[in-house]
Design a protein around this motif. Structure first.
Motif, PDB file in Angstrom:
ATOM      1  N   PHE A  55       1.697   5.146  -9.838  1.00 43.27           N
ATOM      2  CA  PHE A  55       0.977   3.772 -10.356  1.00 43.27           C
ATOM      3  C   PHE A  55       1.458   2.544  -9.723  1.00 43.27           C
ATOM      4  O   PHE A  55       2.755   2.398  -9.021  1.00 43.27           O
ATOM      5  CB  PHE A  55       1.940   3.364 -12.258  1.00 43.27           C
ATOM      6  N   VAL A  56      -0.220   1.917  -8.857  1.00 46.24           N
ATOM      7  CA  VAL A  56       0.045   0.977  -8.414  1.00 46.24           C
ATOM      8  C   VAL A  56      -0.150   0.016  -9.308  1.00 46.24           C
ATOM      9  O   VAL A  56      -0.909   0.143 -10.126  1.00 46.24           O
ATOM     10  CB  VAL A  56      -1.307   1.278  -6.988  1.00 46.24           C
ATOM     11  N   LEU A  77      -1.497   8.646  -1.071  1.00 44.92           N
ATOM     12  CA  LEU A  77      -2.409   7.249  -0.860  1.00 44.92           C
ATOM     13  C   LEU A  77      -2.828   7.432   0.033  1.00 44.92           C
ATOM     14  O   LEU A  77      -3.010   6.928   0.948  1.00 44.92           O
ATOM     15  CB  LEU A  77      -0.978   6.518  -1.767  1.00 44.92           C
ATOM     16  N   GLY A  78      -3.974   6.085  -0.383  1.00 42.14           N
ATOM     17  CA  GLY A  78      -4.793   5.453   0.854  1.00 42.14           C
ATOM     18  C   GLY A  78      -4.778   4.232   0.464  1.00 42.14           C
ATOM     19  O   GLY A  78      -4.545   3.228  -0.144  1.00 42.14           O
ATOM     20  N   ILE A  79      -5.382   3.534   1.286  1.00 42.34           N
ATOM     21  CA  ILE A  79      -5.326   1.931   0.938  1.00 42.34           C
ATOM     22  C   ILE A  79      -7.146   1.917   1.190  1.00 42.34           C
ATOM     23  O   ILE A  79      -8.153   1.897   1.767  1.00 42.34           O
ATOM     24  CB  ILE A  79      -5.066   0.993   2.472  1.00 42.34           C
ATOM     25  N   VAL A  80      -7.268   1.100  -0.024  1.00 38.94           N
ATOM     26  CA  VAL A  80      -9.055   1.030  -0.091  1.00 38.94           C
ATOM     27  C   VAL A  80      -9.555  -0.114  -1.023  1.00 38.94           C
ATOM     28  O   VAL A  80      -9.552  -0.830  -2.009  1.00 38.94           O
ATOM     29  CB  VAL A  80      -9.981   2.173  -1.294  1.00 38.94           C
ATOM     30  N   GLY A  81     -10.364  -1.235  -0.205  1.00 46.59           N
ATOM     31  CA  GLY A  81     -10.216  -2.612  -0.868  1.00 46.59           C
ATOM     32  C   GLY A  81      -9.396  -3.300  -0.989  1.00 46.59           C
ATOM     33  O   GLY A  81      -9.184  -3.945  -1.761  1.00 46.59           O
ATOM     34  N   GLY A  82      -8.300  -3.326   0.141  1.00 46.50           N
ATOM     35  CA  GLY A  82      -7.064  -3.785   0.289  1.00 46.50           C
ATOM     36  C   GLY A  82      -6.218  -3.301  -0.232  1.00 46.50           C
ATOM     37  O   GLY A  82      -4.894  -4.235  -0.719  1.00 46.50           O
ATOM     38  N   ALA A  84      -3.811  -0.003  -2.029  1.00 45.54           N
ATOM     39  CA  ALA A  84      -3.187   1.092  -2.452  1.00 45.54           C
ATOM     40  C   ALA A  84      -4.344   2.077  -3.227  1.00 45.54           C
ATOM     41  O   ALA A  84      -3.895   1.336  -4.465  1.00 45.54           O
ATOM     42  CB  ALA A  84      -1.608   1.969  -2.361  1.00 45.54           C
ATOM     43  N   VAL A  85      -4.416   2.830  -3.423  1.00 44.82           N
ATOM     44  CA  VAL A  85      -5.191   3.686  -4.267  1.00 44.82           C
ATOM     45  C   VAL A  85      -5.004   5.037  -4.171  1.00 44.82           C
ATOM     46  O   VAL A  85      -4.470   5.381  -2.994  1.00 44.82           O
ATOM     47  CB  VAL A  85      -6.641   3.606  -4.794  1.00 44.82           C
ATOM     48  N   VAL A  86      -4.698   6.369  -5.481  1.00 40.42           N
ATOM     49  CA  VAL A  86      -4.344   7.662  -5.201  1.00 40.42           C
ATOM     50  C   VAL A  86      -5.758   7.918  -4.636  1.00 40.42           C
ATOM     51  O   VAL A  86      -6.439   7.720  -5.378  1.00 40.42           O
ATOM     52  CB  VAL A  86      -3.908   8.084  -6.265  1.00 40.42           C
ATOM     53  N   VAL A  87      -5.333   8.704  -3.535  1.00 41.48           N
ATOM     54  CA  VAL A  87      -7.261  10.241  -3.037  1.00 41.48           C
ATOM     55  C   VAL A  87      -6.283  10.933  -3.234  1.00 41.48           C
ATOM     56  O   VAL A  87      -7.250  12.084  -2.985  1.00 41.48           O
ATOM     57  CB  VAL A  87      -7.392   9.459  -1.319  1.00 41.48           C
ATOM     58  N   ASN A  88      -5.371  11.533  -3.429  1.00 44.05           N
ATOM     59  CA  ASN A  88      -5.261  13.851  -3.725  1.00 44.05           C
ATOM     60  C   ASN A  88      -4.065  13.229  -4.124  1.00 44.05           C
ATOM     61  O   ASN A  88      -2.603  13.363  -3.961  1.00 44.05           O
ATOM     62  CB  ASN A  88      -4.461  13.839  -2.248  1.00 44.05           C
ATOM     63  N   GLY A  89      -3.660  13.164  -5.299  1.00 34.14           N
ATOM     64  CA  GLY A  89      -3.065  13.124  -6.766  1.00 34.14           C
ATOM     65  C   GLY A  89      -2.146  14.121  -7.273  1.00 34.14           C
ATOM     66  O   GLY A  89      -1.222  14.958  -7.558  1.00 34.14           O
ATOM     67  N   LEU A  90      -2.864  15.265  -6.577  1.00 28.84           N
ATOM     68  CA  LEU A  90      -2.537  16.545  -6.264  1.00 28.84           C
ATOM     69  C   LEU A  90      -1.029  17.354  -6.439  1.00 28.84           C
ATOM     70  O   LEU A  90      -0.654  17.865  -6.238  1.00 28.84           O
ATOM     71  CB  LEU A  90      -3.655  17.940  -7.116  1.00 28.84           C
ATOM     72  N   ARG A  91      -1.529  16.398  -4.723  1.00 28.56           N
ATOM     73  CA  ARG A  91       0.282  16.744  -3.860  1.00 28.56           C
ATOM     74  C   ARG A  91       1.110  15.780  -4.119  1.00 28.56           C
ATOM     75  O   ARG A  91       2.149  15.920  -3.530  1.00 28.56           O
ATOM     76  CB  ARG A  91      -1.155  15.637  -2.560  1.00 28.56           C
TER      77      ARG A  91
END
Length: 420
Positions: A55-56, A77-82, A84-91
């Motif tokens: 949870f970010v 996780l990755g950085i999108v729009g400044g 941190a967001v989840v980009v591959n939750g299944l991992r």
């Protein structure tokens, strides 16, 4: 002539530009990569986690990327729009390294909304199910990792003892079940452990020989701490065996959970064992899920691989796209003379650990058949339906890694409520 201070200022600007411009380009490439990964994950349906979830808090996140770099699985996780967001939750498997690495406390790893998950029991904050006195710990409750299983096993026993209950039946002799049993004996509770296998270990028992298990520091029992980051399967099983002997645990092997019901103040397990509380530490493996195709009953079809070195100069088909399938395919491909084919029903591998992804990329000897599934197995061949039509492969062994079928129906009939 240009004044000297301006010369120094100009030089500083030039140096800064030489440093910052490449950095800015690298940062931009990373942002674009993360945005593309997020879009791809959403299209494949893998942006949401299986259970555990980072949870970010976007209000406090400063977009530094420390959480991204700290994750051992990569690309969760990755950085999108400044932010941190989840980009591959299944991992996400719940390591929690991202939470530890965040300098501003903007990230927390926990369980997402499980109300829609038909394969996860609904539990309260004490891991108690909808049946009073029945607790669920370990993978069956949604969180993976040995550390989480051990911590939950000990925690539920503290809850049980705190209610003044004096006896408990524990189903499962893996990390969660054994840690619960040791805690129970230490607190003076009468404890019986039921294990369907002939040995200890739970899911670990089915791991390939000498497989390394990634851990975080955790106290298994009083004065018994697992402090290393990796342990071999054999080392952990030896530790579990020593705990059983040291604490004289009553473990009944070869005993499957067949029934669970309440009778007045007691819970009755398998129609004969009575206890004030029951701890379900079953894991999620259950019975192997089968393909349901002709020829699957042949002796050359197997559902686990314990020792890849026992297979050489064989034509082998591995079915599945998860970590177990990839590890088996890689291990078998390294043995002399083997011809290994991996069949997976999707167009790419999408939910495997980073280290397995890297190992699979290096294993160039493995033939991959994506968008395929077996339709028939014969003593000498296997037939698969692919995007290009029916394919027939000469074959000596088939290893199926299609997951397991835990006893959800039995638990539901016992009154344990699931999501969905």
């Amino acid at each position: 002539m240009i004044p000297e201070p301006f010369l120094w200022w100009g030089a500083a600007v030039a140096v800064s530009a030489g440093v910052l411009v490449p950095y800015a380009r690298s940062f931009r490439r990373r942002v674009v990569h993360d945005r593309e990964r997020k879009s791809e994950a959403a299209a494949l349906g893998i942006d949401k986690p299986a259970a555990q979830y980072p949870f970010v808090d976007p209000v406090h996140c400063i977009g530094c990327g420390a959480c991204v770099r700290a994750c051992p699985e990569g690309d969760v996780l990755g950085i999108v729009g400044g932010t941190a967001v989840v980009v591959n939750g299944l991992r996400c498997v719940g390591h929690g390294r991202c939470e530890e690495a965040c300098p501003v406390g903007a990230i927390t790893v926990g369980l997402g909304d499980l109300k829609s998950r038909e394969d996860v029991p609904l539990l309260d904050e004490h891991f108690e199910s909808s049946v009073p006195g029945v607790f669920v710990v370990g993978e069956l409750g949604g969180l993976s990792l040995v550390k989480n299983a051990i911590a939950q096993g000990r925690q539920v026993i503290r809850t049980i003892a705190g209610r003044g209950l004096r006896d408990v039946v524990i189903v499962g002799a893996g990390p969660a079940g054994l840690s619960a049993a040791v805690e129970a004996v230490g607190r003076g509770l009468t404890c019986t452990v039921l294990e369907k296998e002939a040995s200890l270990g739970g899911s670990l028992l089915h791991y390939p020989r000498r497989k390394m298990v990634l851990l975080q520091p955790v106290e298994v029992a009083e004065s018994v701490v697992l402090s290393k980051e990796q342990y071999s399967k054999e080392t952990l099983l030896e530790l579990f065996e020593s705990l059983v002997e040291r604490h004289a645990l009553d473990v009944r092997f070869g005993t499957t959970l067949q029934s669970l019901a309440r009778d007045g103040e007691s819970l009755v397990v398998n129609g004969e064992l009575r206890a004030s509380a029951v701890v379900l530490a079953l894991g999620r493996r259950g019975s192997p899920r089968k393909l349901g195709i002709p020829g699957e009953e042949l002796p050359k079809v197997m559902y686990r691989l314990l020792d890849a070195e026992g297979y050489t100069r064989q034509r082998i088909l591995v079915v599945g796209g998860g970590d177990s399938a990839v590890e088996a395919a890689v291990g078998l491909s390294l043995q002399p003379g083997n011809e290994v084919t991996l069949s997976y029903r999707r167009e790419k591998l999408v939910r495997i650990k980073k280290k397995n992804e890297e190992a699979f990329a290096k294993a160039t000897a493995i033939r991959t058949l994506f968008n395929s599934q077996p339709v028939e197995i014969t003593p000498t061949h296997v037939r698969l339906e692919t995007a290009d039509g029916l394919v027939e492969l000469a074959n000596d062994y088939v290893f199926v890694f299609a997951g397991g079928v835990p006893p959800y129906d039995l638990l539901k009939r016992s009154g344990v409520r699931f999501g969905g």
